[in-house]
Design a protein around this motif. Structure first.
Motif, PDB file in Angstrom:
ATOM      1  N   ILE A 160      -9.584  34.957 -14.212  1.00 45.88           N
ATOM      2  CA  ILE A 160      -9.210  36.171 -14.950  1.00 45.88           C
ATOM      3  C   ILE A 160      -8.971  37.321 -13.983  1.00 45.88           C
ATOM      4  O   ILE A 160      -8.129  38.183 -14.229  1.00 45.88           O
ATOM      5  CB  ILE A 160     -10.292  36.525 -16.001  1.00 45.88           C
ATOM      6  CG1 ILE A 160     -10.253  35.520 -17.133  1.00 45.88           C
ATOM      7  CG2 ILE A 160     -10.090  37.924 -16.552  1.00 45.88           C
ATOM      8  CD1 ILE A 160     -11.334  35.736 -18.177  1.00 45.88           C
ATOM      9  N   GLN A 161      -9.672  37.329 -12.861  1.00 49.75           N
ATOM     10  CA  GLN A 161      -9.530  38.408 -11.880  1.00 49.75           C
ATOM     11  C   GLN A 161      -8.156  38.390 -11.198  1.00 49.75           C
ATOM     12  O   GLN A 161      -7.640  39.436 -10.834  1.00 49.75           O
ATOM     13  CB  GLN A 161     -10.623  38.294 -10.806  1.00 49.75           C
ATOM     14  CG  GLN A 161     -12.017  38.371 -11.350  1.00 49.75           C
ATOM     15  CD  GLN A 161     -12.330  39.724 -11.964  1.00 49.75           C
ATOM     16  OE1 GLN A 161     -11.905  40.748 -11.460  1.00 49.75           O
ATOM     17  NE2 GLN A 161     -13.060  39.714 -13.068  1.00 49.75           N
ATOM     18  N   ALA A 220     -14.588  28.595 -13.222  1.00 49.34           N
ATOM     19  CA  ALA A 220     -13.243  28.775 -12.661  1.00 49.34           C
ATOM     20  C   ALA A 220     -12.404  29.686 -13.549  1.00 49.34           C
ATOM     21  O   ALA A 220     -11.633  30.517 -13.058  1.00 49.34           O
ATOM     22  CB  ALA A 220     -12.565  27.413 -12.499  1.00 49.34           C
ATOM     23  N   TYR A 221     -12.559  29.567 -14.852  1.00 51.90           N
ATOM     24  CA  TYR A 221     -11.847  30.436 -15.803  1.00 51.90           C
ATOM     25  C   TYR A 221     -12.244  31.894 -15.589  1.00 51.90           C
ATOM     26  O   TYR A 221     -11.396  32.781 -15.536  1.00 51.90           O
ATOM     27  CB  TYR A 221     -12.148  29.982 -17.224  1.00 51.90           C
ATOM     28  CG  TYR A 221     -11.774  30.973 -18.288  1.00 51.90           C
ATOM     29  CD1 TYR A 221     -10.452  31.333 -18.508  1.00 51.90           C
ATOM     30  CD2 TYR A 221     -12.748  31.549 -19.096  1.00 51.90           C
ATOM     31  CE1 TYR A 221     -10.104  32.245 -19.494  1.00 51.90           C
ATOM     32  CE2 TYR A 221     -12.412  32.450 -20.086  1.00 51.90           C
ATOM     33  CZ  TYR A 221     -11.096  32.801 -20.279  1.00 51.90           C
ATOM     34  OH  TYR A 221     -10.762  33.695 -21.254  1.00 51.90           O
ATOM     35  N   LEU A 222     -13.535  32.150 -15.493  1.00 53.24           N
ATOM     36  CA  LEU A 222     -14.002  33.522 -15.283  1.00 53.24           C
ATOM     37  C   LEU A 222     -13.497  34.092 -13.966  1.00 53.24           C
ATOM     38  O   LEU A 222     -13.168  35.272 -13.880  1.00 53.24           O
ATOM     39  CB  LEU A 222     -15.531  33.567 -15.339  1.00 53.24           C
ATOM     40  CG  LEU A 222     -16.137  33.296 -16.709  1.00 53.24           C
ATOM     41  CD1 LEU A 222     -17.653  33.216 -16.621  1.00 53.24           C
ATOM     42  CD2 LEU A 222     -15.721  34.353 -17.706  1.00 53.24           C
ATOM     43  N   ALA A 223     -13.425  33.256 -12.947  1.00 50.35           N
ATOM     44  CA  ALA A 223     -12.901  33.717 -11.661  1.00 50.35           C
ATOM     45  C   ALA A 223     -11.393  33.936 -11.734  1.00 50.35           C
ATOM     46  O   ALA A 223     -10.863  34.872 -11.126  1.00 50.35           O
ATOM     47  CB  ALA A 223     -13.239  32.709 -10.564  1.00 50.35           C
ATOM     48  N   SER A 242      -4.873  32.663 -17.808  1.00 49.47           N
ATOM     49  CA  SER A 242      -6.106  31.952 -17.486  1.00 49.47           C
ATOM     50  C   SER A 242      -6.741  31.332 -18.734  1.00 49.47           C
ATOM     51  O   SER A 242      -7.259  30.215 -18.677  1.00 49.47           O
ATOM     52  CB  SER A 242      -7.094  32.873 -16.786  1.00 49.47           C
ATOM     53  OG  SER A 242      -7.388  33.990 -17.593  1.00 49.47           O
ATOM     54  N   THR A 243      -6.648  32.018 -19.862  1.00 48.58           N
ATOM     55  CA  THR A 243      -7.194  31.460 -21.101  1.00 48.58           C
ATOM     56  C   THR A 243      -6.404  30.239 -21.537  1.00 48.58           C
ATOM     57  O   THR A 243      -6.980  29.228 -21.954  1.00 48.58           O
ATOM     58  CB  THR A 243      -7.192  32.526 -22.212  1.00 48.58           C
ATOM     59  OG1 THR A 243      -7.988  33.634 -21.785  1.00 48.58           O
ATOM     60  CG2 THR A 243      -7.742  31.978 -23.509  1.00 48.58           C
ATOM     61  N   PHE A 244      -5.080  30.311 -21.418  1.00 54.17           N
ATOM     62  CA  PHE A 244      -4.242  29.167 -21.778  1.00 54.17           C
ATOM     63  C   PHE A 244      -4.584  27.957 -20.903  1.00 54.17           C
ATOM     64  O   PHE A 244      -4.793  26.852 -21.412  1.00 54.17           O
ATOM     65  CB  PHE A 244      -2.768  29.527 -21.643  1.00 54.17           C
ATOM     66  CG  PHE A 244      -1.849  28.404 -21.997  1.00 54.17           C
ATOM     67  CD1 PHE A 244      -1.619  28.065 -23.320  1.00 54.17           C
ATOM     68  CD2 PHE A 244      -1.220  27.670 -21.003  1.00 54.17           C
ATOM     69  CE1 PHE A 244      -0.775  27.025 -23.652  1.00 54.17           C
ATOM     70  CE2 PHE A 244      -0.374  26.626 -21.325  1.00 54.17           C
ATOM     71  CZ  PHE A 244      -0.153  26.302 -22.648  1.00 54.17           C
ATOM     72  N   LEU A 245      -4.671  28.167 -19.595  1.00 54.18           N
ATOM     73  CA  LEU A 245      -5.000  27.061 -18.688  1.00 54.18           C
ATOM     74  C   LEU A 245      -6.395  26.500 -18.961  1.00 54.18           C
ATOM     75  O   LEU A 245      -6.605  25.288 -18.962  1.00 54.18           O
ATOM     76  CB  LEU A 245      -4.881  27.507 -17.238  1.00 54.18           C
ATOM     77  CG  LEU A 245      -3.472  27.778 -16.737  1.00 54.18           C
ATOM     78  CD1 LEU A 245      -3.503  28.354 -15.330  1.00 54.18           C
ATOM     79  CD2 LEU A 245      -2.649  26.501 -16.776  1.00 54.18           C
ATOM     80  N   TYR A 266      -7.019  46.242 -25.555  1.00 51.64           N
ATOM     81  CA  TYR A 266      -6.218  45.740 -24.443  1.00 51.64           C
ATOM     82  C   TYR A 266      -7.001  44.661 -23.719  1.00 51.64           C
ATOM     83  O   TYR A 266      -8.133  44.864 -23.294  1.00 51.64           O
ATOM     84  CB  TYR A 266      -5.882  46.875 -23.469  1.00 51.64           C
ATOM     85  CG  TYR A 266      -5.233  46.395 -22.201  1.00 51.64           C
ATOM     86  CD1 TYR A 266      -3.922  45.954 -22.191  1.00 51.64           C
ATOM     87  CD2 TYR A 266      -5.954  46.353 -21.020  1.00 51.64           C
ATOM     88  CE1 TYR A 266      -3.334  45.492 -21.053  1.00 51.64           C
ATOM     89  CE2 TYR A 266      -5.374  45.892 -19.861  1.00 51.64           C
ATOM     90  CZ  TYR A 266      -4.060  45.459 -19.872  1.00 51.64           C
ATOM     91  OH  TYR A 266      -3.490  44.986 -18.737  1.00 51.64           O
ATOM     92  N   LEU A 267      -6.414  43.480 -23.599  1.00 48.68           N
ATOM     93  CA  LEU A 267      -7.041  42.394 -22.850  1.00 48.68           C
ATOM     94  C   LEU A 267      -6.342  42.291 -21.500  1.00 48.68           C
ATOM     95  O   LEU A 267      -5.118  42.282 -21.431  1.00 48.68           O
ATOM     96  CB  LEU A 267      -6.908  41.074 -23.619  1.00 48.68           C
ATOM     97  CG  LEU A 267      -7.647  41.045 -24.962  1.00 48.68           C
ATOM     98  CD1 LEU A 267      -7.340  39.758 -25.700  1.00 48.68           C
ATOM     99  CD2 LEU A 267      -9.137  41.192 -24.759  1.00 48.68           C
ATOM    100  N   PRO A 268      -7.104  42.225 -20.431  1.00 50.63           N
ATOM    101  CA  PRO A 268      -6.512  42.241 -19.078  1.00 50.63           C
ATOM    102  C   PRO A 268      -5.584  41.084 -18.800  1.00 50.63           C
ATOM    103  O   PRO A 268      -5.695  40.037 -19.274  1.00 50.63           O
ATOM    104  CB  PRO A 268      -7.721  42.206 -18.156  1.00 50.63           C
ATOM    105  CG  PRO A 268      -8.853  41.776 -18.972  1.00 50.63           C
ATOM    106  CD  PRO A 268      -8.533  42.037 -20.400  1.00 50.63           C
TER     107      PRO A 268
END
Length: 156
Positions: free
Chosen positions: A104-105, A99-102, A112-115, A154-156
């Motif tokens: 990020i989009q 779910a995290y990887l999804a 998303s990283t925080f959550l 740069y991180l998206p």
């Protein structure tokens, strides 16, 4: 080392997959440049693949004398394998990671990283929400400082 007279559930399937993977690695290593000399680019990968094949063969030979595992049917064997190798905590954390990887989009990397960090810390440590928020915030600041400022990435 722990040796048993009975085969573990899924051990034979794993051994077959190990032999097949070793043969694929050997084939791919040979495709690099063949084996023209000991100094050729494919020599080291061929050697590693050969060690893999020999190890997988030894494991397969050791399985010959073992008794079948205690299970009644395919479904029971699958449930024993899942319970042993993929307990509920592992499956839930894996789903969180997917779910995290999804996520990020659709949302930013930082949100998303925080959550993901908060949810996984709460789940794995047993519900300390405020502590998880604090740890996730500190980790996110460290990630920002390291990648954005130190490495200029740069991180998206």
């Amino acid at each position: 080392m722990n040796k048993t007279d009975k085969m573990l559930v899924g051990e034979r399937t794993f051994c077959v997959l190990l032999v097949l993977a070793s043969l694929v690695v050997f084939y791919l290593a040979y495709q690099i440049s063949g084996f023209s000399s000991i100094n050729s680019p494919g020599a080291f990968p061929l050697g590693v693949a050969l060690v893999m094949i020999l190890s997988a063969g030894k494991i397969a030979v050791e399985l010959i004398g073992k008794a079948k595992p205690d299970c009644s049917g395919w479904l029971d064997a699958f449930q024993q394998f899942r319970n042993t190798h993929f307990p509920r905590r592992t499956l839930v954390f894996g789903l969180l990671a997917v779910a995290y990887l999804a996520a990020i989009q659709w949302v930013s990397f930082y949100v998303s990283t925080f959550l993901f960090l908060v949810l996984s810390i709460v789940y794995l440590r047993g519900g300390r929400v405020l502590n998880a928020i604090l740890i996730a915030a500190v980790l996110l600041v460290l990630i920002y400082l390291l990648f954005s400022l130190a490495f200029s990435v740069y991180l998206p």
